[in-house]
Design an enzyme around this catalytic site. Structure first.
Site, PDB file in Angstrom:
ATOM      1  N   GLN A  81       0.825  -1.204   0.000  1.00 14.82           N
ATOM      2  CA  GLN A  81       0.000   0.000   0.000  1.00 14.82           C
ATOM      3  C   GLN A  81       0.863   1.260   0.000  1.00 14.82           C
ATOM      4  O   GLN A  81       1.667   1.459   0.912  1.00 14.82           O
ATOM      5  CB  GLN A  81      -0.889  -0.003   1.242  1.00 14.82           C
ATOM      6  CG  GLN A  81      -1.934   1.093   1.235  1.00 14.82           C
ATOM      7  CD  GLN A  81      -2.740   1.085   2.527  1.00 14.82           C
ATOM      8  OE1 GLN A  81      -2.242   1.415   3.588  1.00 14.82           O
ATOM      9  NE2 GLN A  81      -3.996   0.706   2.418  1.00 14.82           N
ATOM     10  N   GLY A  82       0.692   2.085  -1.004  1.00 17.21           N
ATOM     11  CA  GLY A  82       1.426   3.346  -1.079  1.00 17.21           C
ATOM     12  C   GLY A  82       0.513   4.524  -0.829  1.00 17.21           C
ATOM     13  O   GLY A  82       0.088   5.224  -1.753  1.00 17.21           O
TER      14      GLY A  82
ATOM     15  N   SER B  56       0.514   6.566   2.780  1.00 14.60           N
ATOM     16  CA  SER B  56       1.165   7.565   3.640  1.00 14.60           C
ATOM     17  C   SER B  56       2.441   8.099   2.999  1.00 14.60           C
ATOM     18  O   SER B  56       3.075   7.416   2.186  1.00 14.60           O
ATOM     19  CB  SER B  56       1.538   6.949   4.987  1.00 14.60           C
ATOM     20  OG  SER B  56       0.393   6.514   5.651  1.00 14.60           O
TER      21      SER B  56
ATOM     22  N   SER C 138       4.256  -1.723   4.079  1.00 13.21           N
ATOM     23  CA  SER C 138       4.548  -3.096   4.493  1.00 13.21           C
ATOM     24  C   SER C 138       4.695  -3.988   3.260  1.00 13.21           C
ATOM     25  O   SER C 138       3.966  -3.821   2.285  1.00 13.21           O
ATOM     26  CB  SER C 138       3.414  -3.651   5.350  1.00 13.21           C
ATOM     27  OG  SER C 138       3.187  -2.800   6.441  1.00 13.21           O
TER      28      SER C 138
ATOM     29  N   GLU D 282     -10.658  -1.781   6.879  1.00 12.89           N
ATOM     30  CA  GLU D 282      -9.577  -1.969   7.826  1.00 12.89           C
ATOM     31  C   GLU D 282     -10.057  -1.848   9.272  1.00 12.89           C
ATOM     32  O   GLU D 282      -9.580  -2.545  10.152  1.00 12.89           O
ATOM     33  CB  GLU D 282      -8.485  -0.930   7.542  1.00 12.89           C
ATOM     34  CG  GLU D 282      -7.230  -1.161   8.357  1.00 12.89           C
ATOM     35  CD  GLU D 282      -6.100  -0.233   7.933  1.00 12.89           C
ATOM     36  OE1 GLU D 282      -6.382   0.780   7.288  1.00 12.89           O
ATOM     37  OE2 GLU D 282      -4.959  -0.530   8.261  1.00 12.89           O
TER      38      GLU D 282
END
Lengths: 296, 377
Positions: free
Chosen positions: B121-122, B124, B156, B239
C-alpha cells in the site's frame, strides 16, 4: 448470530423510555429530590402495569414470559432516567413476594452490609435486624447499615442483582455521554462551542467508547447468563458509568458542580450501584479465576 | 439479541474446523521473521490452500457473521495469519472489486485470491500521515501514461510485493480531496527504490518507497482521475471493521497463558496483579462482544462497519498495550529479555495506537460523526 435488538426489543425499550418520560421527567425528579424519601406509589403501580417487575414471569403467572435481555433493556432505561427506588430487589422478588410483580409491594433486600430504601419498603428480604440509617451520599437512595450483614455469595440472586445493576449503570453511562455532548455543542467560550476544542471533544468521545463497549458486554451477559460474563459486564458498566459521570461533570465546568445540575445525581447513583452485589474486587476475582480454569 | 449460530453459520463453522484440523498438521514450519522471500512464499502458499478449499474470498463475499467465524476459527486453530496477503485481501482487492472495471477485476482479483500475487500500500508519505489528503506524490499525464514522482512511507511488504495500490496527486490546483487518483503500480517498474525501515522492535516490517519518473499505464487507474479519495475510503472502512477480530481471540489466549505463568512463578498470589488480569479478562471479553455487535450491525445495514469500527479500534489498541504491560509485570526481570516472546510483542504493541489512524484521530472521528460535535483543529 443476530446480536442486535429485535423489533420487539426496540419497541419495549422505546415504550419504557416514553413511560418514564411521562411519569418521571425533569420536574418529577426535582420533586423527588425536594420531597420525603419514599417511592412514588402511583409511579410504582404504573411500572407494575407496564410489566417492569413481572416481565420475566411466565404468562400463566401474570408475566410476559420474557428473558434477561428484555429485563436489561428496561433497567437500562431506568438508569438513564435516574429512577429511584429498590427496583432491582422488587423485580427479583416478583413471583416470590406477593404484590411485587404488580408494583403494589415495594421490596428491598440486604446486600452485604447495606440496605437501600429500608424505611419505605413493604417487605425486606434478608435479616435487617439492628439496621442503622446513614446519611446517604445519594439524595435519592436512602441507606441503612446492617451490623450482621451477609456476604454477597450467600445471596440467592447475586448474579442477577449484578447484571441488572450493570444495566442501570449502562443507562447512566449513555445518558451522561448525551448530556456532555449536548453541553459541548451549546456552551460557547472563546467564541466557539467548547466541543470544538479537542481536549473537550476527546473527553466526550472517551465516554462514548466506554459506553458502547459496556453495552456489548452487558447485552451479551444477558444473553448467556454466564456468571463470568456477568462479572465482566459489571466491571465495564461500572467504569463507563462512574468515569462517564465524572467526565460529564468536568465538561459542564462550574455548572456541573452545582446542586441544580443533574450531573451530580448520576455520579452519586453510579457510586451507590458500585457497592451492590459484592463490589468491584469480587467481580475482578471472578474473571481472574476463570483465566486459570482449564489450566488446573 | 442472539449470539448463537444460524444453521448456515453452524455448518460453515463445522466444515471449517474439520478442514483446519486436517490441513494444519501438514503445513511447513513458519519461516524466520527476517526472511522476506520465505515469508512471502509461506503466506502465498497458505492463501493458495484456502483458495483450493473454497475459503479464498471469505473476506469479500461472505456475510460479516461468516467472516467473523472464519477469523475466530482460524485463530483458535493456530492457522497462519493473512500476512503478506493483507493488502491484497483487505485493501486493494475490495477496492478493485467495488470500483474496478470488469477487465481490471479479471486481471487483478484471481491472482490475489489464488495466492499468486502480493500487494502493498502506497498511501502515507513523510508529510502525509494522519492527514492523508495532504499527500504530494505527483502524477503527470503523458498520453496513455502517468509519470509518477514522490515517496511513500510505512509500506509493508514492499520488498516482496508485485503490485502497489498507489495514491497520487493528479490535480495540484483542485481542493486537496479532489485532486487524488488511485493507481495500480507494478513493483518491477523502473524508477522504484525500496528502502527497508527498521522499527523500534528491531525488525524491518515496512519500507520507504521512492518513485522517480515511474511510468504507470492509464489503464491501471481504478475509478476516475481525481476521484481516488472516494475510491480509497471504501478500503479504509474495511480496515477498521473486522480486521482485528482474530487478534482479540489471540489476546484472550495470551491472557490465559499469562495467568498460568503467574501461577507458575508465584506472582498470582499478588492480589493487585490478579485483579489487573481479571480486569483485562473482562476487557477482552467485552471487546469480543463488541466485534460481534458491530458485525451484527453491519449485517443488518448491509454495509461495512462505520464509526463503530473506530470505537472498537480505539479501545482494542489500548487494551493490547495494557495486556503486554501486564505481561511485563508477570515476567519480572525477564521483561527485559528480548528472547521472551512477550517482550517483543510488548514492543510491537506500541504501533497499535498509531497505525491505521492514531487514537487521537479516532477520538476526533467519534466526536464529530457519532456525537455531532463541531469540527475542531
Amino acid at each position: 448470530m443476530r446480536f442486535g435488538l429485535t423489533e420487539d426489543q426496540r419497541a419495549l425499550r422505546d415504550a419504557t423510555r416514553r413511560l418514564l418520560a411521562r411519569h418521571f421527567g425533569g420536574q418529577a425528579l426535582r420533586a423527588a429530590l425536594d420531597g420525603p424519601a419514599r417511592p412514588d406509589r402511583a409511579l410504582w403501580r404504573a411500572l407494575g402495569e407496564a410489566g417492569f417487575f413481572s416481565l420475566r414471569l411466565p404468562e400463566a403467572r401474570g408475566g410476559a414470559g420474557l428473558g434477561l435481555p428484555e429485563a436489561v433493556l428496561v433497567f437500562e432505561e431506568a438508569g438513564r432516567a435516574l429512577l429511584p427506588g429498590p427496583l432491582v430487589a422488587t423485580h427479583l422478588a416478583a413471583g416470590a413476594v406477593a404484590g411485587a410483580a404488580t408494583g403494589e409491594a415495594v421490596v428491598t433486600d440486604v446486600d452485604g452490609g447495606l440496605v437501600e430504601w429500608l424505611a419505605a419498603a413493604d417487605v425486606v428480604r434478608g435479616d435487617a435486624t439492628g439496621a442503622v440509617p446513614l446519611r446517604s451520599l445519594d439524595p435519592l437512595t436512602p441507606l441503612h447499615r446492617v451490623p450482621s450483614g451477609r456476604p454477597a455469595h450467600e445471596r440467592r440472586d447475586v448474579r442477577l442483582t449484578v447484571l441488572l445493576t450493570a444495566a442501570e449503570q449502562l443507562g447512566t453511562a449513555g445518558r451522561v455521554c448525551e448530556l456532555a455532548a449536548q453541553h459541548a455543542r451549546a456552551r460557547e467560550q472563546f467564541g466557539r462551542p467548547v466541543g470544538a476544542f479537542q481536549a473537550v471533544a476527546h473527553l466526550c468521545a472517551g465516554m462514548l467508547v466506554r459506553t458502547e463497549t459496556a453495552r456489548a458486554a452487558v447485552y451479551a451477559a444477558a444473553v448467556t447468563g454466564d456468571p463470568v460474563d456477568v462479572a465482566a459486564a459489571r466491571l465495564l458498566a461500572d467504569e463507563a458509568a462512574v468515569r462517564g459521570a465524572r467526565d460529564c461533570l468536568q465538561v459542564h465546568g462550574g455548572m456541573g458542580f452545582t446542586w441544580e445540575s443533574e450531573v451530580h445525581l448520576h455520579l452519586k447513583r453510579a457510586w451507590v450501584r458500585t457497592r451492590r452485589g459484592g463490589g468491584v474486587t469480587e467481580s475482578e476475582e471472578v474473571v481472574a479465576a476463570d483465566l486459570l480454569a482449564g489450566t488446573a | 439479541m442472539d449470539l448463537s449460530d444460524t444453521p448456515e453459520e453452524e455448518e460453515f463453522r463445522a466444515r471449517l474446523r474439520a478442514w483446519l484440523a486436517a490441513v494444519l498438521p501438514g503445513l511447513p514450519p513458519k519461516p524466520p521473521p527476517d526472511d522476506w522471500p520465505a515469508r512471502r512464499a509461506y503466506d502465498l502458499g497458505w492463501q493458495h490452500r484456502l483458495h483450493d478449499a473454497g475459503y479464498a474470498g471469505v473476506h469479500w463475499d461472505a456475510s460479516p457473521a461468516i467472516r467473523l467465524i472464519f477469523l475466530e476459527e482460524t485463530e483458535k486453530a493456530g492457522a497462519p495469519y493473512v500476512g503478506a496477503n493483507f493488502v491484497g485481501l483487505l485493501h486493494a482487492g475490495p477496492t478493485i472489486a467495488a470500483e474496478g472495471t470488469a477487465e481490471q477485476r479479471a486481471r487483478w482479483l484471481p491472482p490475489i485470491l489464488r495466492g499468486e500475487e502480493v500487494w502493498c500500500q502506497g498511501f502515507s508519505e513523510p508529510e502525509a500521515g494522519s492527514d492523508l489528503a495532504a499527500l504530494r506524490t505527483r502524477a503527470r499525464r503523458e498520453g496513455d501514461t502517468y509519470v509518477v514522482t514522490g515517496s511513500k512511507l510505512w509500506t509493508s511488504h514492499a520488498e516482496v510485493a508485485d503490485w502497489c495500490e498507489l495514491l497520487v496527486r493528479t490535480d495540484p490546483e483542485a481542493p486537496r480531496h479532489r485532486g487524488i487518483t488511485w493507481l495500480a503500480l507494478p513493483m518491477d517498474t523502473p524508477g522504484i527504490t525500496v528502502r527497508p525501515l527498521r522499527t523500534l522492535a528491531g525488525s524491518a516490517e515496512f519500507a520507504e518507497v521512492f518513485l522517480d519518473e515511474v511510468r504507470v499505464p492509464v489503464a491501471n487507474r481504478v475509478g476516475d482521475e481525481n476521484d481516488g479519495w472516494r475510491v480509497t475510503m471504501v478500503t479504509l472502512s474495511f480496515e477498521r471493521g473486522t480486521a482485528f477480530a482474530g487478534e482479540v481471540v489471540a489476546c484472550r489466549r495470551v491472557l490465559t497463558e499469562l495467568a498460568a505463568a503467574a501461577r507458575g512463578n508465584g506472582r498470582w498470589d499478588d492480589p493487585a496483579l490478579r485483579r489487573r488480569l481479571g480486569r483485562l479478562g473482562a476487557e477482552f471479553r467485552a471487546l469480543w462482544r463488541l466485534v460481534q455487535w458491530n458485525v451484527s450491525a453491519a449485517g443488518t445495514s448491509g454495509g461495512v462497519p462505520g464509526a463503530g469500527g473506530s470505537v472498537f479500534k480505539l479501545r482494542y489498541s489500548h487494551a493490547r498495550q495494557e495486556l503486554y504491560d501486564a505481561a511485563a509485570d508477570v515476567l519480572g526481570d525477564d521483561c527485559l529479555d528480548l528472547d521472551r516472546p512477550w517482550t517483543l510483542d510488548r514492543l510491537s504493541s506500541l504501533s497499535y495506537t498509531i497505525a491505521a489512524g492514531t487514537s487521537q484521530i479516532q477520538h476526533g472521528i467519534i466526536a464529530e460523526r457519532i456525537l455531532g460535535l463541531p469540527k475542531g483543529r
